[in-house]
Design an enzyme around this catalytic site. Structure first.
Site, PDB file in Angstrom:
ATOM      1  N   LYS A 120       0.840  -1.209   0.000  1.00 34.00           N
ATOM      2  CA  LYS A 120       0.000   0.000   0.000  1.00 34.00           C
ATOM      3  C   LYS A 120       0.875   1.260   0.000  1.00 34.00           C
ATOM      4  O   LYS A 120       0.662   2.168  -0.794  1.00 34.00           O
ATOM      5  CB  LYS A 120      -0.915  -0.008   1.236  1.00 34.00           C
ATOM      6  CG  LYS A 120      -1.802   1.217   1.316  1.00 34.00           C
ATOM      7  CD  LYS A 120      -2.871   1.054   2.371  1.00 34.00           C
ATOM      8  CE  LYS A 120      -2.345   1.160   3.773  1.00 34.00           C
ATOM      9  NZ  LYS A 120      -2.289   2.505   4.319  1.00 34.00           N
ATOM     10  N   ASP A 138      -6.373   0.907   0.670  1.00 37.12           N
ATOM     11  CA  ASP A 138      -6.442   1.107   2.119  1.00 37.12           C
ATOM     12  C   ASP A 138      -7.826   0.672   2.587  1.00 37.12           C
ATOM     13  O   ASP A 138      -8.608   0.103   1.818  1.00 37.12           O
ATOM     14  CB  ASP A 138      -6.149   2.574   2.478  1.00 37.12           C
ATOM     15  CG  ASP A 138      -7.273   3.507   2.063  1.00 37.12           C
ATOM     16  OD1 ASP A 138      -8.213   3.059   1.371  1.00 37.12           O
ATOM     17  OD2 ASP A 138      -7.226   4.684   2.448  1.00 37.12           O
TER      18      ASP A 138
END
Ligand code: SF4
Length: 214
Positions: A120, A138
């Site tokens: 991420k 996320d």
């Protein structure tokens, strides 16, 4: 979900959030990398507040590693998990200096080798600092994608792969911001505001609640 529905969702998102961008303030790829590491379990507003002070003096890996873990921890304490974050930021900064001449590398493979840097974080850096198409998943992107039905999966990695398959590459980075903004403003975790949601006509959660309840 069929292509037409996905196109409609992207069009509505683009129209609804034309100003959607990265909410973290940064002046270099290194600053974005550190800010993204600090943002785990912390709000972007808080991170920006902390880094507005931190980067006045410590805005390069060379300068950052002049701090001890305790010193850096004290400066980033309000971001939470400060011991771990301090340790990872310093280890990553040392590695940047030793292996990459103080620069942040440009590939996913190299980024995720850095201590405390996951997919991420790497996606956020690639997309926002280097303009490489990427979709960081996320908690907001994960939830909204599953609810809409635009990408379904039980892990962030699966959702990322589905999004990359279903969304044109030229829209990956923007879509990441759109989905975050939508998750923060309307499709909230506990209580999605479906009544006022412009995506309701296309949303699986809204139209087939008996099948999906996340
Ligand atoms: S209709 Fe409801 S569940 Fe679907 S995207 Fe909008 S707020 Fe989220």
């Amino acid at each position: 979900m069929n292509k037409q529905n996905i196109d409609n969702i992207l069009k509505v998102l683009k129209k609804t959030y034309p100003e959607a961008t990265c909410a973290l303030n940064f002046g270099s790829p290194y600053e974005l990398l550190v800010s993204t590491m600090l943002s785990a379990q912390c709000t972007d507003v808080r991170v920006n507040k902390v880094t507005s002070e931190l980067y006045k003096q410590y805005n390069t890996p060379e300068k950052m590693i002049s701090l001890t873990e305790e010193e850096l921890g004290g400066k980033i304490k309000s971001c939470g998990f400060f011991r771990n974050k301090s340790k990872n930021i310093l280890s990553t900064s040392r590695e940047l200096v030793e292996k990459y001449g103080g620069e942040v590398p440009h590939t996913m493979e190299q980024l995720i080798e850095l201590p405390g840097v996951g997919r991420k974080t790497a996606d956020v850096v690639l997309s926002n600092a280097f303009g490489v198409p990427a979709i960081a998943v996320d908690t907001h992107v994960f939830r909204v994608s599953n609810r809409l039905g635009i990408a379904k999966g039980t892990t962030p990695h699966k959702v990322e792969m589905e999004l990359m398959k279903n969304i044109p590459k030229s829209m990956w980075s923007d879509s990441h911001h759109y989905l975050i903004w939508h998750g923060r403003r309307i499709c909230k975790s506990r209580k999605p505001d479906c009544e006022h949601c412009p995506l309701a006509p296309y949303c699986e959660y809204f139209n087939h609640p008996e099948e999906i309840k996340s």
